[in-house]
Design a protein around this motif. Sequence first.
Motif, mmCIF file in Angstrom:
data_model
loop_
_atom_site.group_PDB
_atom_site.id
_atom_site.type_symbol
_atom_site.label_atom_id
_atom_site.label_comp_id
_atom_site.label_asym_id
_atom_site.label_seq_id
_atom_site.Cartn_x
_atom_site.Cartn_y
_atom_site.Cartn_z
ATOM 1 N N PRO A 43 56.794 25.279 -66.237
ATOM 2 C CA PRO A 43 56.744 24.499 -64.996
ATOM 3 C C PRO A 43 58.092 23.924 -64.596
ATOM 4 O O PRO A 43 58.890 23.507 -65.432
ATOM 5 C CB PRO A 43 55.759 23.374 -65.341
ATOM 6 N N GLU A 99 56.326 22.733 -59.272
ATOM 7 C CA GLU A 99 55.600 21.959 -60.278
ATOM 8 C C GLU A 99 56.535 20.994 -61.004
ATOM 9 O O GLU A 99 57.728 21.257 -61.143
ATOM 10 C CB GLU A 99 54.942 22.903 -61.296
ATOM 11 N N GLU A 150 57.449 31.810 -67.725
ATOM 12 C CA GLU A 150 57.865 30.842 -66.698
ATOM 13 C C GLU A 150 57.241 29.497 -67.007
ATOM 14 O O GLU A 150 56.005 29.352 -66.977
ATOM 15 C CB GLU A 150 57.394 31.322 -65.330
ATOM 16 N N SER A 160 59.384 30.723 -60.211
ATOM 17 C CA SER A 160 58.193 30.821 -59.372
ATOM 18 C C SER A 160 57.325 29.567 -59.442
ATOM 19 O O SER A 160 56.361 29.440 -58.689
ATOM 20 C CB SER A 160 57.368 32.044 -59.787
ATOM 21 N N ARG A 161 57.671 28.633 -60.340
ATOM 22 C CA ARG A 161 56.907 27.382 -60.485
ATOM 23 C C ARG A 161 57.780 26.164 -60.157
ATOM 24 O O ARG A 161 57.572 25.068 -60.671
ATOM 25 C CB ARG A 161 56.347 27.276 -61.906
ATOM 26 N N PRO A 219 54.733 35.718 -64.979
ATOM 27 C CA PRO A 219 54.690 36.392 -63.674
ATOM 28 C C PRO A 219 55.231 37.808 -63.683
ATOM 29 O O PRO A 219 54.923 38.595 -62.791
ATOM 30 C CB PRO A 219 55.551 35.482 -62.786
ATOM 31 N N THR A 228 48.886 34.342 -65.321
ATOM 32 C CA THR A 228 49.895 34.949 -64.465
ATOM 33 C C THR A 228 50.931 33.930 -63.999
ATOM 34 O O THR A 228 52.058 34.305 -63.671
ATOM 35 C CB THR A 228 49.242 35.635 -63.249
ATOM 36 N N ARG A 229 50.579 32.654 -63.961
ATOM 37 C CA ARG A 229 51.593 31.646 -63.638
ATOM 38 C C ARG A 229 52.640 31.556 -64.735
ATOM 39 O O ARG A 229 53.820 31.328 -64.471
ATOM 40 C CB ARG A 229 50.939 30.277 -63.438
ATOM 41 N N TRP A 230 52.198 31.707 -65.977
ATOM 42 C CA TRP A 230 53.113 31.593 -67.119
ATOM 43 C C TRP A 230 53.884 32.884 -67.362
ATOM 44 O O TRP A 230 54.986 32.853 -67.912
ATOM 45 C CB TRP A 230 52.340 31.207 -68.377
ATOM 46 N N PRO A 248 44.263 33.609 -63.665
ATOM 47 C CA PRO A 248 45.350 33.033 -62.862
ATOM 48 C C PRO A 248 46.314 32.175 -63.656
ATOM 49 O O PRO A 248 47.519 32.221 -63.435
ATOM 50 C CB PRO A 248 44.586 32.219 -61.803
ATOM 51 N N GLU A 249 45.802 31.350 -64.611
ATOM 52 C CA GLU A 249 46.721 30.504 -65.378
ATOM 53 C C GLU A 249 47.676 31.326 -66.226
ATOM 54 O O GLU A 249 48.807 30.924 -66.482
ATOM 55 C CB GLU A 249 45.955 29.497 -66.244
#
Length: 270
Positions: A66, A74, A64, A70-71, A17, A13-15, A10-11
């Motif tokens: 913070p 944050e 991506e 999509s973030r 996307p 895919t946050r970075w 998951p971490e």
Amino acid sequence: MIGNLGDVRPEHTRWVPWNRPANGPAQAGRIRVYCLPHAGGAANAYLPWARSSDQPDLDWVPVEIPGRGSRLREEPLSSMDELAGALVDALFRQPSPDPFVLLGHSMGAYVAHAVVRRLEAEGLTLPLCLVVSGARAPGSPTERSLHTLPDVELIEALVELGGTSEEVLRHEELMHLMLPVIRADLTLLARHHETSRTGPAPSAALPCPMLALGGTEDKLAAPQWISGWQAATTGRFRQRIFEGDHFFLHESHREVTEEIAAYVRTLVNG
């Protein structure tokens, strides 16, 4: 670094996307190019690259960070060291046999450079090459400070730089969301430049090959400042100047991606 579907957490895919491997294994033989955006920019700035098939040997992977895209919910990171460390932890700490490239435009160039320094300091795998775009080389006189400007003057400066239509920059609701992110990034950059000027002497040049890109009409990083990046590497160096303003990278993305692909091929083929 991300290797295949089994490595994706998951971490990651946050970075990344928009990373194709998040939906399946990477295609054999393709080299990932991690793309870091300009101040206030989001990963989707590179989405046309990620969706393009113009360079079949490369996978463009928009990053991506913070506080944007999509973030957006944050908090932006407040220092270059913190941001570089977070990127290394999320994307590059796990060993991988696959070569990769780091690309950064404007603020992203300094972030990418800081990431490579962190990778070297920790004995981790370095990128095949570092691509820096639209940024003055370390040690150059810094561009004018924008982070302390009042909102109206900051918007005027952004209009002058190009890359974003004046209509968007005059949209009150959009700018209410965007200006704090832009200002946070510009503050991070100002602190980074100040630390570089007043802190310990810069460490040795990196062994990573480098490609430096600039725009003929760039008001922040004019062509005469681009060649200075050669002193930041002991590896192979090439520079290329394109027609355009500070955002030539996206205005002429086909020509830019062709240049990057050609440079990567020279490194792969020796």
